[in-house]
Design a protein around this motif. Sequence first.
Motif, PDB file in Angstrom:
ATOM      1  N   TYR A 189       9.693  10.484   6.220  1.00 24.19           N
ATOM      2  CA  TYR A 189      10.881   9.797   6.987  1.00 24.19           C
ATOM      3  C   TYR A 189      10.806  10.295   8.295  1.00 24.19           C
ATOM      4  O   TYR A 189      10.953   9.653   9.495  1.00 24.19           O
ATOM      5  CB  TYR A 189      11.942   9.984   6.361  1.00 24.19           C
ATOM      6  CG  TYR A 189      13.086   9.545   7.298  1.00 24.19           C
ATOM      7  CD1 TYR A 189      13.524   8.267   7.635  1.00 24.19           C
ATOM      8  CD2 TYR A 189      13.954  10.586   7.772  1.00 24.19           C
ATOM      9  CE1 TYR A 189      14.537   7.760   8.330  1.00 24.19           C
ATOM     10  CE2 TYR A 189      15.181  10.058   8.599  1.00 24.19           C
ATOM     11  CZ  TYR A 189      15.363   8.580   8.824  1.00 24.19           C
ATOM     12  OH  TYR A 189      16.379   8.346   9.644  1.00 24.19           O
ATOM     13  N   GLN A 190      10.459  11.805   8.582  1.00 18.88           N
ATOM     14  CA  GLN A 190      10.945  12.127   9.815  1.00 18.88           C
ATOM     15  C   GLN A 190       9.646  11.750  10.804  1.00 18.88           C
ATOM     16  O   GLN A 190       9.882  11.610  11.799  1.00 18.88           O
ATOM     17  CB  GLN A 190      10.951  13.717   9.677  1.00 18.88           C
ATOM     18  CG  GLN A 190      11.485  14.509  11.055  1.00 18.88           C
ATOM     19  CD  GLN A 190      12.753  13.806  11.648  1.00 18.88           C
ATOM     20  OE1 GLN A 190      13.866  13.896  10.730  1.00 18.88           O
ATOM     21  NE2 GLN A 190      12.973  13.343  12.788  1.00 18.88           N
ATOM     22  N   ILE A 191       8.546  11.732  10.089  1.00 15.24           N
ATOM     23  CA  ILE A 191       7.215  11.550  10.870  1.00 15.24           C
ATOM     24  C   ILE A 191       7.504  10.077  11.310  1.00 15.24           C
ATOM     25  O   ILE A 191       7.162   9.794  12.447  1.00 15.24           O
ATOM     26  CB  ILE A 191       6.157  11.562   9.883  1.00 15.24           C
ATOM     27  CG1 ILE A 191       5.765  13.009   9.623  1.00 15.24           C
ATOM     28  CG2 ILE A 191       4.782  10.842  10.645  1.00 15.24           C
ATOM     29  CD1 ILE A 191       4.619  13.465   8.546  1.00 15.24           C
ATOM     30  N   VAL A 192       7.835   9.216  10.648  1.00 14.91           N
ATOM     31  CA  VAL A 192       8.152   7.570  10.891  1.00 14.91           C
ATOM     32  C   VAL A 192       8.946   7.478  12.135  1.00 14.91           C
ATOM     33  O   VAL A 192       8.947   6.788  12.666  1.00 14.91           O
ATOM     34  CB  VAL A 192       8.308   6.841   9.477  1.00 14.91           C
ATOM     35  CG1 VAL A 192       8.816   5.552  10.201  1.00 14.91           C
ATOM     36  CG2 VAL A 192       7.099   6.703   8.402  1.00 14.91           C
ATOM     37  N   LYS A 193      10.133   8.102  11.779  1.00 16.53           N
ATOM     38  CA  LYS A 193      11.219   8.172  12.598  1.00 16.53           C
ATOM     39  C   LYS A 193      10.709   8.690  13.980  1.00 16.53           C
ATOM     40  O   LYS A 193      11.120   8.089  15.017  1.00 16.53           O
ATOM     41  CB  LYS A 193      12.621   9.004  12.306  1.00 16.53           C
ATOM     42  CG  LYS A 193      13.944   8.998  13.203  1.00 16.53           C
ATOM     43  CD  LYS A 193      14.972   9.539  12.709  1.00 16.53           C
ATOM     44  CE  LYS A 193      16.120   9.295  13.540  1.00 16.53           C
ATOM     45  NZ  LYS A 193      17.411  10.070  13.135  1.00 16.53           N
ATOM     46  N   ASP A 194      10.133   9.737  14.203  1.00 14.70           N
ATOM     47  CA  ASP A 194       9.494  10.252  15.336  1.00 14.70           C
ATOM     48  C   ASP A 194       8.594   9.365  16.065  1.00 14.70           C
ATOM     49  O   ASP A 194       8.706   9.370  17.282  1.00 14.70           O
ATOM     50  CB  ASP A 194       8.860  11.719  15.294  1.00 14.70           C
ATOM     51  CG  ASP A 194       9.958  12.762  14.787  1.00 14.70           C
ATOM     52  OD1 ASP A 194      11.005  12.575  15.016  1.00 14.70           O
ATOM     53  OD2 ASP A 194       9.421  13.760  14.455  1.00 14.70           O
ATOM     54  N   THR A 195       7.654   8.645  15.263  1.00 11.48           N
ATOM     55  CA  THR A 195       6.946   7.569  15.860  1.00 11.48           C
ATOM     56  C   THR A 195       7.689   6.625  16.423  1.00 11.48           C
ATOM     57  O   THR A 195       7.270   6.028  17.749  1.00 11.48           O
ATOM     58  CB  THR A 195       5.959   7.091  14.729  1.00 11.48           C
ATOM     59  OG1 THR A 195       5.313   8.268  14.255  1.00 11.48           O
ATOM     60  CG2 THR A 195       4.894   6.039  15.025  1.00 11.48           C
ATOM     61  N   ILE A 196       8.756   6.215  15.852  1.00 14.47           N
ATOM     62  CA  ILE A 196       9.499   5.006  16.394  1.00 14.47           C
ATOM     63  C   ILE A 196      10.431   5.324  17.747  1.00 14.47           C
ATOM     64  O   ILE A 196      10.396   4.688  18.576  1.00 14.47           O
ATOM     65  CB  ILE A 196      10.539   4.454  15.233  1.00 14.47           C
ATOM     66  CG1 ILE A 196       9.857   3.895  14.074  1.00 14.47           C
ATOM     67  CG2 ILE A 196      11.582   3.423  15.953  1.00 14.47           C
ATOM     68  CD1 ILE A 196      10.629   3.607  12.856  1.00 14.47           C
ATOM     69  N   CYS A 212      -3.394  -2.506  10.292  1.00 14.41           N
ATOM     70  CA  CYS A 212      -1.820  -2.404  10.061  1.00 14.41           C
ATOM     71  C   CYS A 212      -0.963  -3.433  10.230  1.00 14.41           C
ATOM     72  O   CYS A 212       0.144  -3.619   9.619  1.00 14.41           O
ATOM     73  CB  CYS A 212      -1.524  -1.336  11.097  1.00 14.41           C
ATOM     74  SG  CYS A 212      -2.161   0.336  10.810  1.00 14.41           S
ATOM     75  N   ALA A 213      -1.328  -4.213  11.332  1.00 22.02           N
ATOM     76  CA  ALA A 213      -0.679  -5.541  11.418  1.00 22.02           C
ATOM     77  C   ALA A 213      -0.547  -6.367  10.250  1.00 22.02           C
ATOM     78  O   ALA A 213       0.558  -6.964  10.022  1.00 22.02           O
ATOM     79  CB  ALA A 213      -1.371  -6.329  12.805  1.00 22.02           C
ATOM     80  N   MET A 250       2.194  -1.776  17.468  1.00 23.14           N
ATOM     81  CA  MET A 250       2.655  -0.832  18.510  1.00 23.14           C
ATOM     82  C   MET A 250       2.999   0.565  18.056  1.00 23.14           C
ATOM     83  O   MET A 250       2.597   1.417  18.609  1.00 23.14           O
ATOM     84  CB  MET A 250       4.043  -1.613  19.056  1.00 23.14           C
ATOM     85  CG  MET A 250       3.681  -2.579  20.071  1.00 23.14           C
ATOM     86  SD  MET A 250       5.235  -3.102  21.007  1.00 23.14           S
ATOM     87  CE  MET A 250       6.095  -4.000  19.771  1.00 23.14           C
ATOM     88  N   LEU A 251       3.509   0.447  16.765  1.00 23.40           N
ATOM     89  CA  LEU A 251       3.751   1.608  16.176  1.00 23.40           C
ATOM     90  C   LEU A 251       2.474   2.341  15.796  1.00 23.40           C
ATOM     91  O   LEU A 251       2.501   3.586  15.971  1.00 23.40           O
ATOM     92  CB  LEU A 251       4.740   1.725  14.925  1.00 23.40           C
ATOM     93  CG  LEU A 251       6.334   0.977  15.362  1.00 23.40           C
ATOM     94  CD1 LEU A 251       7.026   0.818  14.124  1.00 23.40           C
ATOM     95  CD2 LEU A 251       6.814   2.052  16.353  1.00 23.40           C
ATOM     96  N   ALA A 286      -1.069   3.505  23.786  1.00 29.50           N
ATOM     97  CA  ALA A 286       0.088   2.998  24.517  1.00 29.50           C
ATOM     98  C   ALA A 286       0.065   1.476  24.466  1.00 29.50           C
ATOM     99  O   ALA A 286      -0.998   1.020  24.790  1.00 29.50           O
ATOM    100  CB  ALA A 286       0.204   3.495  25.771  1.00 29.50           C
ATOM    101  N   THR A 287       1.265   1.022  24.439  1.00 28.08           N
ATOM    102  CA  THR A 287       1.394  -0.331  24.606  1.00 28.08           C
ATOM    103  C   THR A 287       2.367  -0.944  25.448  1.00 28.08           C
ATOM    104  O   THR A 287       3.451  -0.169  25.641  1.00 28.08           O
ATOM    105  CB  THR A 287       1.476  -1.236  22.922  1.00 28.08           C
ATOM    106  OG1 THR A 287       2.701  -0.631  22.643  1.00 28.08           O
ATOM    107  CG2 THR A 287       0.324  -0.983  22.408  1.00 28.08           C
ATOM    108  N   CYS A 288       2.558  -2.272  25.621  1.00 24.47           N
ATOM    109  CA  CYS A 288       3.730  -2.873  26.305  1.00 24.47           C
ATOM    110  C   CYS A 288       3.768  -4.181  25.998  1.00 24.47           C
ATOM    111  O   CYS A 288       2.576  -5.159  26.328  1.00 24.47           O
ATOM    112  CB  CYS A 288       3.565  -2.584  28.060  1.00 24.47           C
ATOM    113  SG  CYS A 288       4.946  -3.265  28.517  1.00 24.47           S
ATOM    114  N   PRO A 289       4.779  -4.739  25.272  1.00 20.26           N
ATOM    115  CA  PRO A 289       4.867  -6.278  25.070  1.00 20.26           C
ATOM    116  C   PRO A 289       5.291  -6.987  26.106  1.00 20.26           C
ATOM    117  O   PRO A 289       6.308  -6.675  26.837  1.00 20.26           O
ATOM    118  CB  PRO A 289       5.740  -6.205  23.744  1.00 20.26           C
ATOM    119  CG  PRO A 289       6.601  -5.130  24.047  1.00 20.26           C
ATOM    120  CD  PRO A 289       5.535  -4.084  24.832  1.00 20.26           C
TER     121      PRO A 289
END
Length: 216
Positions: free
Chosen positions: A4-11, A36-37, A151-152, A160-163
């Motif tokens: 959970y913490q890994i996913v939250k930090d990624t977000i 992943c998409a 993006m994640l 890095a990304t930018c929508p």
Amino acid sequence: MNTYQIVKDTIHGRRSVRNYDERPVSAEDIQELIDCARYAPSDTNSQTWEFIAILNADMIRTIEELTWEKLHERATQAEAQGLTREARMLLKSFGPYATAFSGAPALLICLATPYQSKFREKIFDPIQLVPESVWHEEGIKSSCLAVQNVMLAAHAKGLATCPMTGPVLLAEEAIKELLHIETDRTINMVLALGYAKEKPAKLSRKEVSDILRIVY
């Protein structure tokens, strides 16, 4: 560190990046991201998404030029309506913002495909459940979920990304013609992809209490 913490930090760590260095993005990296998409949820598993990955700098530049061309057309129209200030702002403020993908080594064209399912075929369409335009919207909704996965995943891989929707608002038809995109596809957004020159600062967010209402 738990999952959970890994996913939250990624977000929390993802940023919309508009300045990229010159390192290329590999086709293998893009394939990983699209893997992943495709695991995003979608309405009745309709998977209403497709992607076009552009690694050709000249092609990216052409899309930038198409966007600027349409920006100038709209600015001219605004001028003719007496909206001189708005026309200047469109070019000076929104223009660079809408074309910030131009320095990225890769550009993903994110498409929404028509929503089709057994429910629509056997139930929804026969009873005319909703107008046709709603199915168009359903495809876009699911496509957005897939783009968020990209993006994640990109951030987790050090990319890095930018929508951006500016090129779509201005030049969707021109871009579709350039890339020979089928007429029943909608360009949902474009996604700049590369390695960040610098990490932007974390922007403020609304408090949870401002956006959440719990009904007990």
